[in-house]
Design a protein around this motif. Structure first.
Motif, PDB file in Angstrom:
ATOM      1  N   GLY A  80       0.832  -1.192   0.000  1.00 55.26           N
ATOM      2  CA  GLY A  80       0.000   0.000   0.000  1.00 55.26           C
ATOM      3  C   GLY A  80       0.866   1.241   0.000  1.00 55.26           C
ATOM      4  O   GLY A  80       1.910   1.283   0.659  1.00 55.26           O
ATOM      5  N   LEU A  81       0.452   2.246  -0.746  1.00 54.69           N
ATOM      6  CA  LEU A  81       1.222   3.489  -0.840  1.00 54.69           C
ATOM      7  C   LEU A  81       0.281   4.665  -0.674  1.00 54.69           C
ATOM      8  O   LEU A  81      -0.724   4.775  -1.381  1.00 54.69           O
ATOM      9  CB  LEU A  81       1.939   3.585  -2.188  1.00 54.69           C
ATOM     10  CG  LEU A  81       2.775   4.846  -2.412  1.00 54.69           C
ATOM     11  CD1 LEU A  81       4.033   4.809  -1.547  1.00 54.69           C
ATOM     12  CD2 LEU A  81       3.165   4.986  -3.875  1.00 54.69           C
ATOM     13  N   SER A  82       0.605   5.526   0.287  1.00 52.36           N
ATOM     14  CA  SER A  82      -0.218   6.707   0.511  1.00 52.36           C
ATOM     15  C   SER A  82       0.675   7.923   0.693  1.00 52.36           C
ATOM     16  O   SER A  82       1.874   7.809   0.955  1.00 52.36           O
ATOM     17  CB  SER A  82      -1.112   6.511   1.745  1.00 52.36           C
ATOM     18  OG  SER A  82      -2.049   7.562   1.838  1.00 52.36           O
ATOM     19  N   GLY A  83       0.073   9.068   0.550  1.00 46.38           N
ATOM     20  CA  GLY A  83       0.806  10.317   0.684  1.00 46.38           C
ATOM     21  C   GLY A  83      -0.083  11.461   0.249  1.00 46.38           C
ATOM     22  O   GLY A  83      -1.045  11.264  -0.499  1.00 46.38           O
ATOM     23  N   GLY A 151     -12.345   7.218   2.992  1.00 51.66           N
ATOM     24  CA  GLY A 151     -10.922   7.357   2.771  1.00 51.66           C
ATOM     25  C   GLY A 151     -10.501   7.213   1.328  1.00 51.66           C
ATOM     26  O   GLY A 151      -9.318   7.204   1.024  1.00 51.66           O
ATOM     27  N   GLY A 152     -11.457   7.105   0.406  1.00 49.98           N
ATOM     28  CA  GLY A 152     -11.098   7.018  -0.997  1.00 49.98           C
ATOM     29  C   GLY A 152     -10.647   5.653  -1.453  1.00 49.98           C
ATOM     30  O   GLY A 152     -10.031   5.521  -2.488  1.00 49.98           O
ATOM     31  N   VAL A 153     -10.935   4.605  -0.692  1.00 46.60           N
ATOM     32  CA  VAL A 153     -10.551   3.260  -1.094  1.00 46.60           C
ATOM     33  C   VAL A 153     -11.768   2.560  -1.670  1.00 46.60           C
ATOM     34  O   VAL A 153     -12.777   2.398  -0.993  1.00 46.60           O
ATOM     35  CB  VAL A 153     -10.000   2.452   0.101  1.00 46.60           C
ATOM     36  CG1 VAL A 153      -9.636   1.044  -0.334  1.00 46.60           C
ATOM     37  CG2 VAL A 153      -8.792   3.150   0.681  1.00 46.60           C
ATOM     38  N   ALA A 154     -11.700   2.152  -2.935  1.00 41.59           N
ATOM     39  CA  ALA A 154     -12.831   1.495  -3.565  1.00 41.59           C
ATOM     40  C   ALA A 154     -13.178   0.216  -2.819  1.00 41.59           C
ATOM     41  O   ALA A 154     -12.293  -0.518  -2.383  1.00 41.59           O
ATOM     42  CB  ALA A 154     -12.512   1.181  -5.023  1.00 41.59           C
ATOM     43  N   ARG A 155     -14.483  -0.031  -2.695  1.00 50.07           N
ATOM     44  CA  ARG A 155     -14.949  -1.158  -1.883  1.00 50.07           C
ATOM     45  C   ARG A 155     -14.393  -2.490  -2.377  1.00 50.07           C
ATOM     46  O   ARG A 155     -14.107  -3.390  -1.592  1.00 50.07           O
ATOM     47  CB  ARG A 155     -16.472  -1.180  -1.908  1.00 50.07           C
ATOM     48  CG  ARG A 155     -17.077  -2.332  -1.111  1.00 50.07           C
ATOM     49  CD  ARG A 155     -18.579  -2.355  -1.255  1.00 50.07           C
ATOM     50  NE  ARG A 155     -19.162  -3.457  -0.506  1.00 50.07           N
ATOM     51  CZ  ARG A 155     -20.422  -3.827  -0.607  1.00 50.07           C
ATOM     52  NH1 ARG A 155     -21.220  -3.191  -1.425  1.00 50.07           N
ATOM     53  NH2 ARG A 155     -20.876  -4.831   0.104  1.00 50.07           N
ATOM     54  N   ARG A 156     -14.251  -2.652  -3.679  1.00 54.43           N
ATOM     55  CA  ARG A 156     -13.826  -3.933  -4.243  1.00 54.43           C
ATOM     56  C   ARG A 156     -12.329  -3.993  -4.537  1.00 54.43           C
ATOM     57  O   ARG A 156     -11.872  -4.872  -5.249  1.00 54.43           O
ATOM     58  CB  ARG A 156     -14.609  -4.227  -5.517  1.00 54.43           C
ATOM     59  CG  ARG A 156     -16.116  -4.281  -5.314  1.00 54.43           C
ATOM     60  CD  ARG A 156     -16.512  -5.334  -4.303  1.00 54.43           C
ATOM     61  NE  ARG A 156     -17.947  -5.304  -4.014  1.00 54.43           N
ATOM     62  CZ  ARG A 156     -18.529  -5.980  -3.041  1.00 54.43           C
ATOM     63  NH1 ARG A 156     -17.796  -6.729  -2.244  1.00 54.43           N
ATOM     64  NH2 ARG A 156     -19.821  -5.893  -2.852  1.00 54.43           N
ATOM     65  N   LEU A 185      -7.587   1.522   6.099  1.00 50.87           N
ATOM     66  CA  LEU A 185      -8.231   0.581   5.196  1.00 50.87           C
ATOM     67  C   LEU A 185      -7.212  -0.109   4.300  1.00 50.87           C
ATOM     68  O   LEU A 185      -7.296  -1.312   4.042  1.00 50.87           O
ATOM     69  CB  LEU A 185      -9.281   1.296   4.344  1.00 50.87           C
ATOM     70  CG  LEU A 185     -10.498   1.845   5.097  1.00 50.87           C
ATOM     71  CD1 LEU A 185     -11.427   2.566   4.148  1.00 50.87           C
ATOM     72  CD2 LEU A 185     -11.229   0.719   5.812  1.00 50.87           C
ATOM     73  N   VAL A 186      -6.239   0.646   3.807  1.00 51.95           N
ATOM     74  CA  VAL A 186      -5.205   0.060   2.963  1.00 51.95           C
ATOM     75  C   VAL A 186      -4.383  -0.944   3.755  1.00 51.95           C
ATOM     76  O   VAL A 186      -4.026  -2.017   3.263  1.00 51.95           O
ATOM     77  CB  VAL A 186      -4.299   1.160   2.373  1.00 51.95           C
ATOM     78  CG1 VAL A 186      -3.092   0.554   1.686  1.00 51.95           C
ATOM     79  CG2 VAL A 186      -5.077   2.004   1.383  1.00 51.95           C
ATOM     80  N   ALA A 187      -4.086  -0.617   5.005  1.00 46.16           N
ATOM     81  CA  ALA A 187      -3.298  -1.522   5.839  1.00 46.16           C
ATOM     82  C   ALA A 187      -4.013  -2.840   6.058  1.00 46.16           C
ATOM     83  O   ALA A 187      -3.374  -3.871   6.306  1.00 46.16           O
ATOM     84  CB  ALA A 187      -2.986  -0.860   7.183  1.00 46.16           C
TER      85      ALA A 187
END
Length: 353
Positions: A80-83, A151-156, A185-187
């Motif tokens: 996962g990559l965030s920033g 958080g902008g993470v698509a459900r699927r 969520l990404v984690a």
């Protein structure tokens, strides 16, 4: 990192997966599964479209597809990559992805684009932002709308990850929009979590929440080149000091989490960052944390699906929906307590069940 054997050669365009184009009866899960397992990029793209669909009939087909892929048990390293916007995530992913491809690995990128709160539309421009990577046959880039998910993470997204693993990709990068709530969520769907930051003064540490630093496995300070290099190195030292104050996690070796400088533009520090990711993943595998973490994640998403299904059933019941609307108006007007109103809605739903 244990690598996945290369996928078989890509079948001809008129192979069995060609019949998987959506039609009146919907896509064929068997044909799509065959195409995905054979590494067909078009079949993979159609499969992801299927799991992202909100139609009930498509959802049943998507579940069939995922079950057909499960026996293959292919596994990629999920990163996962965030920033924050403007930190250079796309430039980093392109340079990092091309570096991995140069090492003989196949790379999939799932980039979640923010959806408009008003229109629901998304720009989906990741392929234009990663032009060199998108042209490489060993790479697959899939921009997906966040669809107003938390958080902008698509459900699927987690199911798209499974599809990319089924297609034989060695590394799956999940880029989030970096709006502040997507990190947790990404984690819950990745093996490693990387936080990408820009060079800044020590005071900027106040802008990074402790919770985000606690889930980050690696903090990479980008743009460590040219005039910004001294500032980047100072920022690395600032974060390294802050990380030492955090309690060491039991599933991490000494020295992790850590901060490192990189330059996506100059392509410097990328191989060292990859080496650290591999070292951490291998250590977790040897200690049993890697598999146990994936098991915990599977349970987490199972429970999330159950909760989502219950909410969907509540919303689909006309009588319950009317009761929710009426009670919601009372709650908004201060005429009813939220907890009491919620109990009435659930009681009405139980009575109809």
């Amino acid at each position: 990192m244990s690598q996945i054997p290369p996928a078989p050669a890509r079948p001809a365009a008129d192979g069995p997966e060609a019949s998987a184009r959506p039609g009146r009866a919907g896509p064929d899960p068997a044909a799509l599964a065959e195409g995905v397992l054979n590494g067909d990029r078009r079949a993979l793209a159609r499969a992801i479209t299927l799991v992202e669909s909100g139609r009930a009939d498509h959802r049943a087909l998507a579940l069939d597809l995922l079950e057909r892929l499960a026996p293959a048990r292919r596994q990629a390293l999920r990163i996962g990559l965030s920033g924050t916007p403007g930190v250079g995530k796309s430039t980093f992913i392109e340079s990092f992805g091309l570096m991995l491809i140069g090492l003989g690995l196949r790379v999939a990128v799932l980039a979640v684009d923010p959806s408009s709160a008003r229109s629901g539309g998304s720009i989906l421009g990741d392929k234009t932002r990663m032009e060199r990577l998108s042209r490489d046959r060993a790479a697959f880039i899939r921009p997906s709308p966040s669809q107003a998910e938390l958080g902008g993470v698509a459900r699927r997204t987690r199911e798209a990850i499974a599809l990319c693993e089924g297609a034989g990709f060695d590394v799956v990068l999940i880029e989030t929009v970096g709006v502040g709530q997507s990190e947790t969520l990404v984690a819950e769907m990745t093996d490693l979590f990387v936080l990408l930051l820009a060079p800044a003064g020590g005071d900027e540490l106040q802008g990074v929440k402790r919770g985000i630093m606690e889930i980050a496995d690696l903090i990479l300070i980008n743009k460590a080149d040219g005039d910004l290099k001294p500032a980047a190195l100072r920022t690395v030292n600032d974060y390294a000091g802050a990380l030492r104050l955090l309690r060491r996690r039991p599933h991490d070796p000494d020295g992790f989490p850590k901060a490192m400088p990189v330059s996506a533009l100059a392509e410097e520090g990328l191989q060292k960052a990859w080496a650290e990711m591999q070292a951490l993943a291998e250590w977790r595998r040897e200690k049993g944390f890697f598999d146990s973490r994936r098991a915990e994640q599977a349970r987490h998403w199972f429970e999330a699906e159950v909760r989502a299904g219950v909410l969907a059933r509540l919303a689909a019941d006309p009588e319950v929906a009317r009761r929710m609307q009426a009670l919601g108006a009372k709650v908004a007007a201060g005429a009813a307590a939220p907890a009491r109103a919620a109990a009435e809605v659930l009681a009405a739903f139980d009575a109809r069940g």
